[in-house]
Scaffold this active site. Structure first.
Site, PDB file in Angstrom:
ATOM      1  N   LYS A  79      -7.353  34.223 -34.574  1.00 59.10           N
ATOM      2  CA  LYS A  79      -7.336  34.978 -33.497  1.00 59.10           C
ATOM      3  C   LYS A  79      -6.032  36.083 -33.560  1.00 59.10           C
ATOM      4  CE  LYS A  79      -7.937  35.643 -28.431  1.00 59.10           C
ATOM      5  NZ  LYS A  79      -7.872  34.843 -27.174  1.00 59.10           N
ATOM      6  N   SER A 154     -12.291  36.233 -24.535  1.00 59.81           N
ATOM      7  CA  SER A 154     -11.451  36.889 -25.411  1.00 59.81           C
ATOM      8  C   SER A 154     -11.540  36.851 -27.039  1.00 59.81           C
ATOM      9  CB  SER A 154     -10.076  37.353 -24.981  1.00 59.81           C
ATOM     10  OG  SER A 154      -9.361  36.129 -25.060  1.00 59.81           O
ATOM     11  N   SER A 178     -11.403  31.409 -22.710  1.00 60.72           N
ATOM     12  CA  SER A 178     -11.456  32.478 -24.172  1.00 60.72           C
ATOM     13  C   SER A 178     -11.972  31.628 -25.322  1.00 60.72           C
ATOM     14  CB  SER A 178     -10.330  33.038 -24.355  1.00 60.72           C
ATOM     15  OG  SER A 178     -10.292  34.159 -23.389  1.00 60.72           O
TER      16      SER A 178
HETATM   17  N1  GLN Z   1     -11.940  36.068 -19.094  1.00 61.97           N
HETATM   18  C1  GLN Z   1     -10.464  35.559 -18.609  1.00 61.97           C
HETATM   19  C2  GLN Z   1      -9.410  36.596 -18.419  1.00 61.97           C
HETATM   20  O1  GLN Z   1      -9.938  37.712 -18.543  1.00 61.97           O
HETATM   21  C3  GLN Z   1      -9.971  34.606 -19.669  1.00 61.97           C
HETATM   22  C4  GLN Z   1      -9.275  35.110 -20.676  1.00 61.97           C
HETATM   23  C5  GLN Z   1      -8.738  34.226 -21.377  1.00 61.97           C
HETATM   24  O2  GLN Z   1      -9.040  32.791 -21.467  1.00 61.97           O
HETATM   25  N2  GLN Z   1      -7.802  34.516 -22.400  1.00 61.97           N
HETATM   26  O3  GLN Z   1      -8.496  36.550 -17.951  1.00 61.97           O
END
Ligand code: GLN
Length: 487
Positions: A79, A154, A178
């Site tokens: 990532k 994400s 994420s």
């Molecule tokens: N969807 C969550 C956020 O927007 C989690 C994102 C993540 O785990 N990086 O904060």
């Protein structure tokens, strides 16, 4: 012989060890697959084929010498939130569009020390803020099961690349879901480790008390191997636990017998907002776990109702502090047109950050400001304690919890992006795990309307061996993790 790009790590490892396949051949198979499907998937921000082939040759050297380790020669996507020396690390943001780190994050360094092969950097929501990968400053990623749908986020690129057969495994990061949520939406396995088990050194910070790096793979056993490689103490991360690395794969030898195991099903995770098809599929998975010998009981985590609000105060608050460093001086994009320093800073941030990141910084700055701190940030920290206590209480009577990973299956690109609250609501089943610092594992458990559904296993702090054992047992009894999209 199966198509090489579709192998699991365990299968590839066997073929490499017996010298039936070389790492260069395996890497070429992945690069050819990327060439064939990447226009439809778009899981990468940056491709590094030359680096990959050089690493593959070095790996073949290790295999010939007999110095190979479990991940030697196996292709991975990383990532784009993890620093990679000499390789663009954009975080999905215009702010870091040209940023080339001079060092590797610890997790990547540990993979490289084992002789892993990096294919490139994975697409993501900007600074890991989002649940659909649509917040990338560059392009969305498409779900391999249905290209008009999101892969989740994400770490959408990380999950999609494994599901599409482009990479054998990937590294993602999980602040509120994420790793687990995109794994669920793409039909692959994702592990969010206990807070403190995997070093955050070189992971671009979003919300430091919640962030953890975790593996995504085609099986629980594969995730156990990668987790064993990246976990363990790192003096360069102040929150890294002083524990040495364990071999988590040995936990999986007990096969598929779950007798004696006590599983809890929290009612709050099957409430309003869970799609009917998701509920049905996860309930069937729970029946399977029962048939494998586990005892199942209903439990309650009453503070779950505060988790979403609590997370969406704490995460933006920490983000507003962490992202203050992007001032046009130290890192990344820098506006050169403004008349003075303050103007340059304003223009840098206005251009460099996308709308969701800007929203989070504003929310967090507000929640931390004098006069509102007690009403928002302090309250959220108190709610965090209640959520932690709920979990501790329930783990006195059960060994692990089973829930849906996501309340919904993959949704169409564009459907929720205009409504931030709808997007935040999807995280309701994953973010309590981060708020409490616990491990969570998402395992494919079936389909609803032809789209993958994930079951989430949650356990006490440092209970990864238990979660991996349950997930592995489930995989021995089912075929869901072996399904491939018709891409
Ligand atoms: N969807 C969550 C956020 O927007 C989690 C994102 C993540 O785990 N990086 O904060």
């Amino acid at each position: 012989m199966p198509e090489l790009n579709w192998l699991t790590i365990q299968e590839a490892r066997g073929l490499l060890a017996r010298r039936e396949v070389s790492s260069v051949e395996l890497t070429r198979a992945c690069l050819e697959r990327i060439e064939a499907v990447e226009d439809n998937v778009r899981s990468f921000i940056t491709l590094t084929p030359e680096l990959a082939l050089a690493q593959a040759e070095a790996a073949d050297g290790m295999l010939a010498e007999g110095t190979a380790q479990p991940l030697t020669g196996i292709p991975v996507q990383v990532k784009d939130v993890m620093c990679t020396e000499g390789v663009l690390t954009t975080c999905g943001s215009r702010m870091l569009a040209d940023y080339v780190p001079v060092y590797n994050s610890t997790a990547v360094d540990r993979l490289f020390r084992q002789g892993s092969v990096m294919l490139g950097k994975g697409n993501m929501d900007e600074f890991a803020m989002g649940s659909s990968c649509e917040n990338s400053a560059f392009h969305p990623t498409h779900n391999p099961w249905d290209a008009v749908r999101v892969p989740g986020g994400s770490s959408g690129g990380a999950a999609a690349s494994v599901a599409a057969g482009e990479s054998v495994y990937s590294l993602g990061s999980d602040t509120g879901g994420s790793v687990r949520q995109p794994a669920a939406l793409c039909g692959v396995v994702g592990l969010k480790p206990s807070y403190g088990l995997v070093s955050r050194y070189g992971l671009v910070a979003y919300a430091s008390s919640l962030d953890q790096i975790g593996p995504i793979g085609r099986s629980v056993a594969d995730c156990a191997l990668v987790f064993s490689a990246i976990a363990g103490h790192d003096p360069r991360d102040a929150t890294s636990l002083p524990l040495s690395v364990a071999d988590f794969s040995s936990e999986l030898e007990s096969g598929s017998d779950l007798s004696g195991l006590r599983l809890g099903v929290p009612v709050e995770y099957f409430a309003e907002g869970i799609e009917e098809g998701v509920r049905r599929t996860v309930e069937q998975a729970i029946e399977t776990l029962e048939q494998l010998g586990a005892s199942v009981q209903e439990v309650s985590l009453p503070s779950t109702k505060y988790a979403l609000a609590c997370y969406y105060i704490i995460a933006p608050s920490e983000c507003s502090a962490n992202l203050a460093r992007y001032d046009g001086v130290k890192y990344g994009y820098s506006d050169q047109e403004a008349a003075d320093m303050w103007g340059a800073m304003e223009q840098t941030r206005r251009y460099g950050f996308g709308p969701e990141v800007t929203r989070r910084i504003m929310l967090g700055t507000f929640a931390l400001s004098a006069g509102y701190y007690d009403a928002y940030y302090l309250k959220a920290q108190q709610a965090r304690t209640l959520i932690r206590q709920d979990f501790s209480e329930v783990f006195k009577t059960v060994d692990a919890l089973v829930t849906p990973t996501s309340p919904v299956v993959a949704f169409p690109i564009g459907e929720k992006i205009g409504d931030p609250v709808q997007m935040y609501l999807i995280d309701v089943t994953t973010l309590p795990v981060n708020v409490a610092g616990l491990p969570g594992l998402s395992v494919p458990c079936g389909f609803s309307d032809g789209l993958p559904v994930g079951m989430q296993l949650i356990g006490p702090h440092l209970s990864e061996p238990t979660l991996l054992r349950i997930g592995h047992a489930y995989e021995q009894a089912t075929e869901w993790h072996k399904q491939r999209p018709p891409l």
